[in-house]
Design an enzyme around this catalytic site. Sequence first.
Site, PDB file in Angstrom:
ATOM      1  N   LYS A   9     -22.616 -10.932 -12.970  1.00 28.10           N
ATOM      2  CA  LYS A   9     -21.230 -11.107 -12.481  1.00 28.10           C
ATOM      3  C   LYS A   9     -20.509  -9.758 -12.354  1.00 28.10           C
ATOM      4  O   LYS A   9     -19.789  -9.524 -11.390  1.00 28.10           O
ATOM      5  CB  LYS A   9     -20.427 -12.023 -13.422  1.00 28.10           C
ATOM      6  CG  LYS A   9     -20.981 -13.437 -13.533  1.00 28.10           C
ATOM      7  CD  LYS A   9     -20.076 -14.331 -14.346  1.00 28.10           C
ATOM      8  CE  LYS A   9     -19.959 -13.941 -15.802  1.00 28.10           C
ATOM      9  NZ  LYS A   9     -21.216 -14.052 -16.580  1.00 28.10           N
ATOM     10  N   ARG A  69     -13.356 -19.030 -19.577  1.00 28.31           N
ATOM     11  CA  ARG A  69     -14.658 -19.277 -20.197  1.00 28.31           C
ATOM     12  C   ARG A  69     -14.682 -20.585 -20.972  1.00 28.31           C
ATOM     13  O   ARG A  69     -15.719 -20.946 -21.528  1.00 28.31           O
ATOM     14  CB  ARG A  69     -14.956 -18.131 -21.156  1.00 28.31           C
ATOM     15  CG  ARG A  69     -16.188 -17.318 -20.833  1.00 28.31           C
ATOM     16  CD  ARG A  69     -16.285 -16.261 -21.897  1.00 28.31           C
ATOM     17  NE  ARG A  69     -17.508 -15.527 -21.888  1.00 28.31           N
ATOM     18  CZ  ARG A  69     -17.630 -14.296 -21.397  1.00 28.31           C
ATOM     19  NH1 ARG A  69     -16.639 -13.715 -20.794  1.00 28.31           N
ATOM     20  NH2 ARG A  69     -18.782 -13.672 -21.508  1.00 28.31           N
ATOM     21  N   ARG A 104     -30.436  -4.619 -19.543  1.00 27.73           N
ATOM     22  CA  ARG A 104     -29.181  -4.078 -18.999  1.00 27.73           C
ATOM     23  C   ARG A 104     -28.732  -2.836 -19.769  1.00 27.73           C
ATOM     24  O   ARG A 104     -28.781  -2.788 -20.987  1.00 27.73           O
ATOM     25  CB  ARG A 104     -28.100  -5.152 -19.078  1.00 27.73           C
ATOM     26  CG  ARG A 104     -26.747  -4.663 -18.589  1.00 27.73           C
ATOM     27  CD  ARG A 104     -25.836  -5.777 -18.184  1.00 27.73           C
ATOM     28  NE  ARG A 104     -25.492  -6.672 -19.281  1.00 27.73           N
ATOM     29  CZ  ARG A 104     -24.732  -7.749 -19.122  1.00 27.73           C
ATOM     30  NH1 ARG A 104     -24.279  -8.060 -17.928  1.00 27.73           N
ATOM     31  NH2 ARG A 104     -24.448  -8.529 -20.143  1.00 27.73           N
ATOM     32  N   ARG A 113     -25.246  -2.517 -24.577  1.00 30.04           N
ATOM     33  CA  ARG A 113     -24.084  -3.135 -25.225  1.00 30.04           C
ATOM     34  C   ARG A 113     -24.522  -3.845 -26.497  1.00 30.04           C
ATOM     35  O   ARG A 113     -25.567  -4.491 -26.520  1.00 30.04           O
ATOM     36  CB  ARG A 113     -23.457  -4.168 -24.270  1.00 30.04           C
ATOM     37  CG  ARG A 113     -22.537  -3.584 -23.246  1.00 30.04           C
ATOM     38  CD  ARG A 113     -22.182  -4.552 -22.155  1.00 30.04           C
ATOM     39  NE  ARG A 113     -21.895  -5.925 -22.600  1.00 30.04           N
ATOM     40  CZ  ARG A 113     -21.453  -6.885 -21.786  1.00 30.04           C
ATOM     41  NH1 ARG A 113     -21.252  -6.633 -20.510  1.00 30.04           N
ATOM     42  NH2 ARG A 113     -21.203  -8.086 -22.247  1.00 30.04           N
ATOM     43  N   ARG A 154     -24.491 -15.746 -27.403  1.00 35.49           N
ATOM     44  CA  ARG A 154     -23.693 -15.808 -26.169  1.00 35.49           C
ATOM     45  C   ARG A 154     -24.211 -16.884 -25.212  1.00 35.49           C
ATOM     46  O   ARG A 154     -23.441 -17.585 -24.567  1.00 35.49           O
ATOM     47  CB  ARG A 154     -23.703 -14.447 -25.467  1.00 35.49           C
ATOM     48  CG  ARG A 154     -22.845 -13.428 -26.190  1.00 35.49           C
ATOM     49  CD  ARG A 154     -23.156 -12.041 -25.737  1.00 35.49           C
ATOM     50  NE  ARG A 154     -22.729 -11.783 -24.387  1.00 35.49           N
ATOM     51  CZ  ARG A 154     -23.370 -10.992 -23.530  1.00 35.49           C
ATOM     52  NH1 ARG A 154     -24.485 -10.411 -23.878  1.00 35.49           N
ATOM     53  NH2 ARG A 154     -22.894 -10.808 -22.335  1.00 35.49           N
TER      54      ARG A 154
END
Length: 263
Positions: A42, A121, A160, A193, A204
């Site tokens: 996203k 969310r 990532r 991260r 998550r």
Amino acid sequence: MNMRENDRAAWLYGPLARCRAVFATKSVPWRIVLLGPPGVGKGTQAAFLTQQLGACHLSTGDVFRAARSQRDKTPSPVMAAALEYMSHGHLVPDEIVWQMVCERVTCLRCQGGFVLDGFPRTLAQADSLRKLMEKEQLKLDAVVNYVLPPAEIVARISGRRTCDKCKAIFHVTSQPPLLQGICDHCGGRLYQREDDHPESSAVRLDAYEKSTAPLIQFYRNRGLLVTVVATGSPSEIFQRTATALQARRESGQALRPATSVAY
Ligand code: AMP
């Protein structure tokens, strides 16, 4: 492509900060929400959309990360609590997130439009946003829902890497930087991260399934949902997104006046 540069100061640092530049689009501004599981891309797509549409990238996760990286400033007790939730991969409680968004309502009114990423969310957040937009006589044009098989989601999260300066996103295999560990754009250091570490990313994904996935039906019921398959390269996914949004606007679905839509 239309290169835009917006430092998003008002969004990242709150209402006392001023954006360096606000882009008034020549056409009708786009107001879009991006949905999809963590790691689906996203943030990367929001950056493309920002460049292409001039709409500002409003990421709630970026607000939290900006607060954490302000080394000269101790976060408020509320923000410190939010960062604690975040570091373990948990959702930040709705009241904290909502207060943060309300403080930044000028960003929702921005004449350049917006791309909301990571907000809403939960159903409660979506409903609060619906009421606020109604009050502000604003309307959403579309909610883009990115879909991807679970195995690929895990691979994307674990590979990532994010630039610690300009926040550009890379991937160790599918989108590697020219120099390992160094950002192509600003020379910043690339890091993983905290919430992309395996223990936090499992939390998550679970939070996404329980709290965020129900938003798909919420927005489908309101005729706003645009589904985009998120396989392939970032630019391929962007082409799919742009085509779907354009088709929506051309069909008139994204242009009805605020008073005539259920959203
Ligand atoms: P993101 O960058 O969107 O993946 O967000 C990173 C983290 O910030 C999430 O895992 C949550 O801990 C927190 N966060 C960001 N946006 C929200 C939100 N709308 N509601 C609750 N928590 C959020």
